[in-house]
Write an enzyme that holds these catalytic residues in place. Sequence first.
Site, PDB file in Angstrom:
ATOM      1  N   ILE A 181      33.763  36.730  32.156  1.00  0.00           N
ATOM      2  CA  ILE A 181      34.186  37.931  32.885  1.00  0.00           C
ATOM      3  C   ILE A 181      35.677  37.719  33.113  1.00  0.00           C
ATOM      4  CG2 ILE A 181      33.982  39.327  34.970  1.00  0.00           C
ATOM      5  CD1 ILE A 181      31.083  38.392  35.215  1.00  0.00           C
ATOM      6  N   PRO A 182      36.523  38.415  32.360  1.00  0.00           N
ATOM      7  CA  PRO A 182      37.937  38.038  32.218  1.00  0.00           C
ATOM      8  C   PRO A 182      38.852  38.458  33.366  1.00  0.00           C
ATOM      9  CG  PRO A 182      37.474  39.958  30.892  1.00  0.00           C
ATOM     10  CD  PRO A 182      36.167  39.545  31.499  1.00  0.00           C
ATOM     11  N   CYS A 183      38.691  37.816  34.515  1.00  0.00           N
ATOM     12  CA  CYS A 183      39.564  38.119  35.648  1.00  0.00           C
ATOM     13  C   CYS A 183      41.019  37.747  35.353  1.00  0.00           C
ATOM     14  CB  CYS A 183      39.063  37.436  36.917  1.00  0.00           C
ATOM     15  SG  CYS A 183      38.711  35.688  36.755  1.00  0.00           S
ATOM     16  N   HIS A 184      41.233  36.878  34.361  1.00  0.00           N
ATOM     17  CA  HIS A 184      42.613  36.519  33.991  1.00  0.00           C
ATOM     18  C   HIS A 184      43.365  37.710  33.390  1.00  0.00           C
ATOM     19  CE1 HIS A 184      40.153  35.732  30.386  1.00  0.00           C
ATOM     20  NE2 HIS A 184      41.242  36.049  29.692  1.00  0.00           N
TER      21      HIS A 184
END
Length: 151
Positions: A114-117
Amino acid sequence: MPVAGVETWLGHLSVHETDGAITQIHWNAPASQDKTPLLEEACRQVSAYFDGRLQAFDLPLAPKGSELHQAVFRAMLAIPYGKTRTYGDLATELGTYGQPIGQACAANPIPIVIPCHRILSASGLGGYSGEGGVETKIALLKLEGGFPFLL
């Protein structure tokens, strides 16, 4: 809960499975090396991502979080590899404010997948709650070519 480990150039990651779904990823946490088919596939996909061979994960996910957190997680999953959005973009989309979006990003139990970056502040990088903080965020964005000012 089955847990398997995978080595990456950012360090050791532990991938957790519950009831047939990935529920957590932790940095530098011990893993029992349980070899469920899902964990083997998750570790294979994480390795392929870090090697630059995978741009989209295909795993069943079950992150814990409030209704707003779930909405933010879904919005993050919709951001394509190599693209970014701002906290404000997601806030507008979800009818809330930037601060709750940042709190949901910080609470993300399945970072990288889950690409919070891929969520940035309006004026720069913003924060990153994963191991290594903003330096890790920069490394992931560079891997994806998602923030050209860093290249």
